[in-house]
Design a protein around this motif. Sequence first.
Motif, PDB file in Angstrom:
ATOM      1  N   HIS A 203       1.170  -1.244  -0.024  1.00 28.64           N
ATOM      2  CA  HIS A 203      -0.068  -0.347  -0.020  1.00 28.64           C
ATOM      3  C   HIS A 203       0.680   1.207   0.450  1.00 28.64           C
ATOM      4  O   HIS A 203       1.375   1.417   0.931  1.00 28.64           O
TER       5      HIS A 203
ATOM      6  N   HIS B  17       1.374   5.380  -2.023  1.00 27.57           N
ATOM      7  CA  HIS B  17       1.233   6.222  -3.196  1.00 27.57           C
ATOM      8  C   HIS B  17       2.822   6.538  -3.583  1.00 27.57           C
ATOM      9  O   HIS B  17       3.821   7.913  -2.886  1.00 27.57           O
TER      10      HIS B  17
ATOM     11  N   LYS C 229      -9.161   0.576  -6.779  1.00 29.19           N
ATOM     12  CA  LYS C 229      -9.070   0.757  -5.636  1.00 29.19           C
ATOM     13  C   LYS C 229     -10.117   2.292  -5.271  1.00 29.19           C
ATOM     14  O   LYS C 229      -9.891   2.886  -6.098  1.00 29.19           O
TER      15      LYS C 229
ATOM     16  N   HIS D  71      -6.343  -1.380   5.466  1.00 31.15           N
ATOM     17  CA  HIS D  71      -6.445   0.100   6.614  1.00 31.15           C
ATOM     18  C   HIS D  71      -6.643  -0.916   8.179  1.00 31.15           C
ATOM     19  O   HIS D  71      -6.147  -1.260   8.856  1.00 31.15           O
TER      20      HIS D  71
ATOM     21  N   ASP E  51       2.031   2.115   3.165  1.00 32.23           N
ATOM     22  CA  ASP E  51       0.933   4.122   2.734  1.00 32.23           C
ATOM     23  C   ASP E  51       2.063   5.091   2.817  1.00 32.23           C
ATOM     24  O   ASP E  51       1.550   6.293   3.345  1.00 32.23           O
TER      25      ASP E  51
HETATM   26 ZN   LIG Z   1      -3.030   5.268   1.607  1.00 29.95          ZN
END
Ligand SMILES: [Zn+2]
Length: 586
Positions: A100, A102, A319, A403, A469
Amino acid sequence: MSNTTSLRLRFWSLLLISAIFSAGVSAAQTPQSHVANTILLNGRVYTLNPHQPWAEAVAISGDKILAVGSIKDISSYRDSSTRVIDLGGRLLLPGFTDCHIHFMDGSLGLTQVILNGAATMAEIQKRVKEYATAHPNETWITGMGWSYPTFAPTGLPDKKFLDEVVPDRPIYLVAFDGHSSWANSKALAMAGIKRETPDPPNGKIVRDNDGEATGALKESAGDLVAKFLPKPSREERLAALRLGMHEANKFGLVRVHSAGQDFEWLDLYDELRRNNELTLRFYVAYFLDPPDLTSDAINKIETARRTYHDEWISGGVVKTMLDGVIEAHTAAMLTPYSDDPTQTGKLFWEPEKYKQTIKELDRRGLQIFTHAIGDRAVRLALDAYEEAKESNHTQDARPRIEHIETISAQDIPRFGKLGVVASFQPLHAYPDDDTLKIWARNVGPERAQRAWVWRSIESTGGLLAFGSDWPVVTLNPWPGVQNALTRQTTEGDPPNGFVPNERISLEDAIKAYTLGAALAGRREKTEGSIEPGKLADMIVLSQDLFKIPPTEIVKTEVLLTLVGGKVVYQSPKWSSISTTPKKESN
Ligand SMILES: [Zn+2]
């Protein structure tokens, strides 16, 4: 006897030997050649292959693993052209996947002011000033990574501290969690923020007693300034991605699952691939916003799936987000927040619309990542996946929930039962003040017993997949591995661990970043373990995780990262690579 036959014979005799002496080599089913380009010798090889959990050596041919076994077995794959890497007894693992991330945002952040770990105002000012001095031609100073405790007691920054170091250029700095930002006076002026400027929907311009903006901007108020930032050029983005890949390889990552906006930049990733510059594999999700799955979205998703489906870049995954975060009371809860009974959060999707959307995506064989943090959002995602599976008769679709910070006890076993992947970021459960004082207060003690339920999901048959994340937290996975085992800060707090019954073993933490991650990205046939025929993506570590206390894991350094059989990162501390074959005992 033809060459092929002799190879086959040799291959089968090796297998036979290995069957007789169960310590032996395992080799690819159809080796193209019995000569390896590279062999790694004298290691502690933790394979994640249950039939051969440990080995001493690995042979690589092209971008794949040719054989795994003892030093003696693997030495037989060597000729004068083979590169020999002596591991010196070090631990060799499959390369790690971050499930996960970005990636574009994180990579761009590397080209800006990095405030992660800056715990004092003096340190922040120093970093901002140094950056400004080093980049005299940048019209805006941007950056990210500040955290709220630095600004105790209010928890919010003030423009004056930035004005002190850079008064003449606009500065815009985003908090580590992306939910707040910080501007200097110049930036506020350029954005036209005055006393009479109203708060935008879903945002707040923080003001002093006289009504003047302090420079702290909450949620969407940051956009009032951010919309004036210069857009990075294509070249700047490519340069940032190169830095990002280096950073990822440095910490042992060989693949990432992009959960953000990277879909928009797939052509940049593709350009890097065409130039043979990729050193990291990318699984890139389309980001689907509520309220609807439009035909335009379907076209984009299907086009990406057709265009990108190889070992370097692949699409075919969607997503979406069902809710927000606990700290801001925007995660959707089944019952009210403990600190504020007027709030239960709110779902971003209308539930029936979400279920229909999931059904349609599942029918098309697309994988789905749903962001769900509150127990109500987690339940809706499980319900939608269950209904889609029943109505489409899908097998092994592996839909994911991202999450899962809180969960109702009755929903825990549904991950295993339904084959839903639990995608966690272990550092989000790092028990610092934010987690213990704000997060735990908001959910209350009863729900906090089910905070980040790694062990409970795993022990009821659910699959764990781990990630970071990034840029919310570091993309370095080793603090995450440590926290999965300890649920304690690096200072050892709380002494017994935060919800300690949800700790997991080292083996299971490694699996969640390797084989579990490969399963979670539908890549387990070619990745995730050190086995013949799989991609030669492996990492050499500075210390043997199996021989140190869990509290030392955070100090792990990656010495060597191989992706597709190529060394893509080599630590300055690694000096023992040898291209000339060394003697070893037979
Ligand atoms: Zn995220």
